[in-house]
Design a protein around this motif. Structure first.
Motif, PDB file in Angstrom:
ATOM      1  N   GLN A  93     -63.844   2.421  72.202  1.00 21.86           N
ATOM      2  CA  GLN A  93     -65.052   1.882  71.560  1.00 21.86           C
ATOM      3  C   GLN A  93     -65.367   0.480  72.069  1.00 21.86           C
ATOM      4  N   GLU A  94     -66.476   0.362  72.790  1.00 20.69           N
ATOM      5  CA  GLU A  94     -66.856  -0.916  73.396  1.00 20.69           C
ATOM      6  C   GLU A  94     -67.129  -1.997  72.360  1.00 20.69           C
ATOM      7  N   LYS A  97     -63.412  -3.421  71.315  1.00 19.89           N
ATOM      8  CA  LYS A  97     -62.470  -3.961  72.290  1.00 19.89           C
ATOM      9  C   LYS A  97     -63.152  -4.864  73.308  1.00 19.89           C
ATOM     10  N   GLN A  99     -62.016  -5.251  76.377  1.00 20.70           N
ATOM     11  CA  GLN A  99     -61.997  -4.383  77.566  1.00 20.70           C
ATOM     12  C   GLN A  99     -61.534  -3.001  77.100  1.00 20.70           C
ATOM     13  N   ILE A 100     -62.392  -1.999  77.225  1.00 20.09           N
ATOM     14  CA  ILE A 100     -61.970  -0.663  76.785  1.00 20.09           C
ATOM     15  C   ILE A 100     -60.883  -0.143  77.728  1.00 20.09           C
ATOM     16  N   ASP A 103     -61.836   5.726  78.821  1.00 21.73           N
ATOM     17  CA  ASP A 103     -63.224   6.109  79.109  1.00 21.73           C
ATOM     18  C   ASP A 103     -63.522   7.394  78.344  1.00 21.73           C
ATOM     19  N   THR A 127     -59.580   4.277  82.126  1.00 22.40           N
ATOM     20  CA  THR A 127     -60.557   3.451  82.833  1.00 22.40           C
ATOM     21  C   THR A 127     -59.880   2.867  84.083  1.00 22.40           C
ATOM     22  N   ASN A 169     -57.915  -8.005  74.000  1.00 23.89           N
ATOM     23  CA  ASN A 169     -58.358  -6.920  73.120  1.00 23.89           C
ATOM     24  C   ASN A 169     -58.036  -7.146  71.655  1.00 23.89           C
ATOM     25  N   PRO A 218     -66.867  -8.547  70.922  1.00 22.58           N
ATOM     26  CA  PRO A 218     -67.760  -7.620  71.634  1.00 22.58           C
ATOM     27  C   PRO A 218     -69.139  -7.509  70.984  1.00 22.58           C
TER      28      PRO A 218
END
Length: 747
Positions: A93-94, A97, A99-100, A103, A127, A169, A218
């Protein structure tokens, strides 16, 4: 009893204490808290490693999440599938976090609180960031592996993460007796801070904050207590105040609208709908009249909540009201707790970076030791092949004259020529001088003939020169702190260049939100509540015009001030308070709002038996009567409290409150039971007690009888009631004393 068996006597409390401590530490270390080195909890680490093992890389097709969850659960994480899937979803979930790490493909939930689809519908893969920054070099013996839960597999005890993932994160987790809450930060800023520490390990937290300005959520937003951040980062604890980003847009006709394009990180999920409800409530209760429309126009492109304002609205005052009265300004509690050296510890910013850098040097040391060993082995083989090419005719003669590989190997390694047939004694003497190593001998025996081509030999010599350079480089990195630091910093620069992004959260010092509430002009109103519990207030003039309908249609009609409070007494012996301004004010035919929406009263658990104005009972006495016949008087001042709910009286087991009435000593009281017994006595005979008292017996009840109603009237006034569809004149009843049995009404 078996002679070898033995009973060990143990104090039960000691056994429980040890068992609970073991359980608590298991939750703390193996479930709820992240490791300071890789910033991951065990479930996250296991899920990512399982995806790596399954080959679900960023450049390969997505795989069903159900497959990932099942494999992780079966191999590494023997807990419920929901905990694994929830961890997987959060890592994708962008809006949660910095940095996810995963993916996700499919419905992985939304910022507005929508849940992810079931794992059988969604797909995922690693990712590129995770693969290159978190899982690289696993084949170079950089980390330790341990047995899984059933000792059939090996799992990593920590992942070789190259950036401080704990800061990038963040983390949230509730353990036993402790919790962690770490905000997200900007990757580029964190990398710059790590490099600054590596150049000067005496750097202070204040100097580190030249690089890390503060959290970078984020969802963006504005951190408004910049001056508090230094203490938070030094101690690892504190409170960060965040505001949403509010912009003013002009509309036609001189009107304006407020547009919220960024929200506080704490508003993720149901917080957005709560915010919309809070704004609607401000409008309904007339705390503000400036907002004429509310709409949530958020989409995949981002948050967009629009508040349309009336012409001439005080925009700044309204902004401050939203900050003060809703979650548009909220607090993020920071507690940077993580597992460090196998134990939970609250860490400051510098301590986290220090642990990370130590971990990076450990990773680099193990990586380059592995690479150096491989290059030395490679060099040994290359030297053997080059040496073999110089005496290739002799080696061919040895191979052709050998009866077995064992004989040929013995000759190459130890110079044993006994079982080999040579063409000449000179060849035999030369063969006896050979001393290749075991590894060189194996390479020679496996060498293909094309390696004897002139160009191939030149390429081998060039390759050997490169190998020697690599050995020298690796030895320099391992023996020189600056060289190793340089390599680590080069990697960090590459990560920053590829994955870094601009800061989203603004850091500033903002003034405390102050707004002026419009003072309500004090006036008398009438509170109306029908038998269904719907309540409203109306102007007294409106009530007078509709008096007959109001009295017949409503169960409670109370005159009060629009700035006052109402007291609601229930059969459970509780008193709930409601502020009159919280009750919707409107027209006579308006429906009103359920009383349980604006008070702590619960329609499913209790029944209202009286509603009165708090100010009016200040100088009065209240009479309490229960189903078991207990009565008392209580001074009204005992109910002048600020709490929304209090215990108004004490009840015996199985008893309930049936009446609360304002009483004076000039009145008579009549108690009526369910079976038709009446008892009349002076109200002055009722003793004054505290609200916490049970009271005294008012009437002696017959078996299976209970008190049902209480009447008060003044002597000399004719008061009639209906009982069993017949009129009863109360003042004609025989005067008696309190605590009598009463007289059965015969009609």
């Amino acid at each position: 009893m078996n002679s070898e068996s033995q009973i060990i006597r143990t104090e039960y409390s000691d056994l429980m204490k040890k068992s609970y401590i073991d359980y608590a530490m298991s939750v703390i270390i193996a479930r709820a808290l992240p490791d300071v080195r890789d910033g991951l909890k065990p479930v996250q680490r296991r899920t990512l490693y399982d995806m790596y093992e399954l080959g679900i890389r960023y450049d390969r097709p997505y795989r069903k999440c159900a497959r990932i969850v099942g494999d992780t659960m079966g191999k590494y994480h023997p807990h419920g599938d929901s905990s694994i899937y929830e961890a997987l979803v959060v890592m994708a979930q962008e809006f949660k976090k910095g940095q996810i790490l995963v993916d996700g493909h499919g419905n992985f939930g939304s910022i507005e609180g929508d849940g992810a689809a079931a794992m059988r519908y969604t797909e995922a893969r690693l990712t590129k960031f995770t693969q290159e920054v978190c899982l690289a070099d696993l084949d170079k013996n950089v980390i330790d592996f341990g047995p899984n839960f059933d000792e059939t597999e090996k799992e990593p005890l920590v992942l070789p993460v190259r950036v401080p993932n704990l800061l990038v994160n963040g983390a949230e987790g509730i353990a036993v007796g402790m919790a962690t809450s770490i905000p997200t930060h900007n990757l580029g800023e964190v990398i710059d801070a790590v490099k600054a520490y590596m150049k000067n390990d005496a750097i202070s937290t204040k100097q580190l904050m030249k690089y890390i300005k503060g959290p970078d959520f984020p969802t963006g937003g504005i951190v408004v207590n910049k001056d508090d951040l230094l203490n938070i980062y030094e101690t690892g604890q504190g409170k960060i105040k965040i505001r949403g980003k509010v912009e003013v847009e002009d509309l036609k006709g001189g009107k304006k609208q407020l547009v919220i394009s960024e929200i506080p990180y704490t508003m993720i999920g149901t917080g957005i709908s709560k915010f919309l409800n809070d704004v609607a409530n401000l409008v309904e209760t007339k705390k503000t009249t400036d907002i004429v429309d509310i709409s949530n126009q958020s989409s995949k492109e981002g948050i967009r909540i629009v508040l349309e304002l009336k012409k001439g609205a005080d925009v700044e005052n309204l902004k401050n009201m939203l900050y003060k009265k809703t979650r548009l300004e909220d607090t993020f509690g920071v507690n940077m707790l993580a597992v460090a050296d196998g134990r939970p510890e609250t860490l400051g910013l510098k301590k986290i970076i220090e642990h990370h850098v130590d971990f990076q040097f450990e990773l680099a040391t193990r990586k380059y030791q592995t690479l150096l060993t491989k290059e030395k082995e490679k060099s040994e083989v290359q030297e053997g092949l080059i040496k073999a090419c110089d005496v290739i005719d002799l080696i061919i003669e040895i191979l052709r004259g050998s009866k077995s590989v064992k004989d040929a190997r013995a000759c190459l390694v130890h110079g044993i020529t006994d079982n080999i047939r040579f063409k000449s004694n000179i060849s035999k003497k030369m063969a006896a001088l050979l001393r290749f190593t075991e590894r060189q001998a194996t390479a020679i025996l496996e060498m293909r003939l094309y390696r004897l081509i002139g160009l191939e030999i030149e390429a081998l010599r060039a390759e050997h020169e490169q190998t020697l350079k690599n050995i020298a480089r690796y030895e320099d990195i391992l023996n020189n702190y600056d060289s190793m630091a340089g390599v680590i910093m080069e990697e960090l620069d590459a990560f920053k260049k590829e994955y870094g992004r601009k800061r989203r959260t603004v850091i500033e010092n903002a003034e405390e939100a102050v707004f002026e509430e419009k003072k309500i002009e004090e006036q008398e109103v009438v509170f109306l509540m029908d038998r269904f519990g719907y309540a409203k207030t109306v102007d007294i003039s409106v009530y007078e015009r509709n008096k007959e309908a109001a009295d017949s249609e409503n169960k409670y009609v109370v005159h009060c001030m629009n700035t006052g409070r109402l007291c609601i007494f229930t059969d459970t012996g509780k008193m709930h308070q409601v502020k009159v301004p919280d009750v919707p004010h409107g027209r006579f035919r308006d429906k009103g709002t359920p009383i349980d929406n604006i008070s702590n009263y619960s329609t499913s658990e209790e029944q209202i038996i009286m509603v009165c104005d708090a100010e009016q009972m200040r100088f009065a006495y209240l009479m309490f009567a229960t189903a078991q016949g207990m009565i008392k008087k209580v001074e009204g001042t005992e109910f002048q409290v600020t709490k929304r709910t209090i215990a108004a009286t004490k009840l015996q087991d199985g008893d309930s409150l049936i009446a609360v009435k304002v009483v004076n000593d000039l009145q008579n009281a009549v108690l009526r039971t369910k079976n038709g017994y009446f008892l009349k006595f002076p109200a002055a005979d009722i003793p004054v007690k505290k609200k916490a008292a049970v009271g005294v017996r008012g009437i002696r009840l017959q078996k299976k009888d209970e008190l049902e109603e209480v009447y008060l009237f003044e002597e000399g006034t004719e008061t009639k009631i209906l009982y069993n569809e017949k009129e009863v004149t109360l003042n004609r009843l025989k005067q008696a004393k309190r605590d009598g049995a009463g007289t059965k009404y015969r009609g």
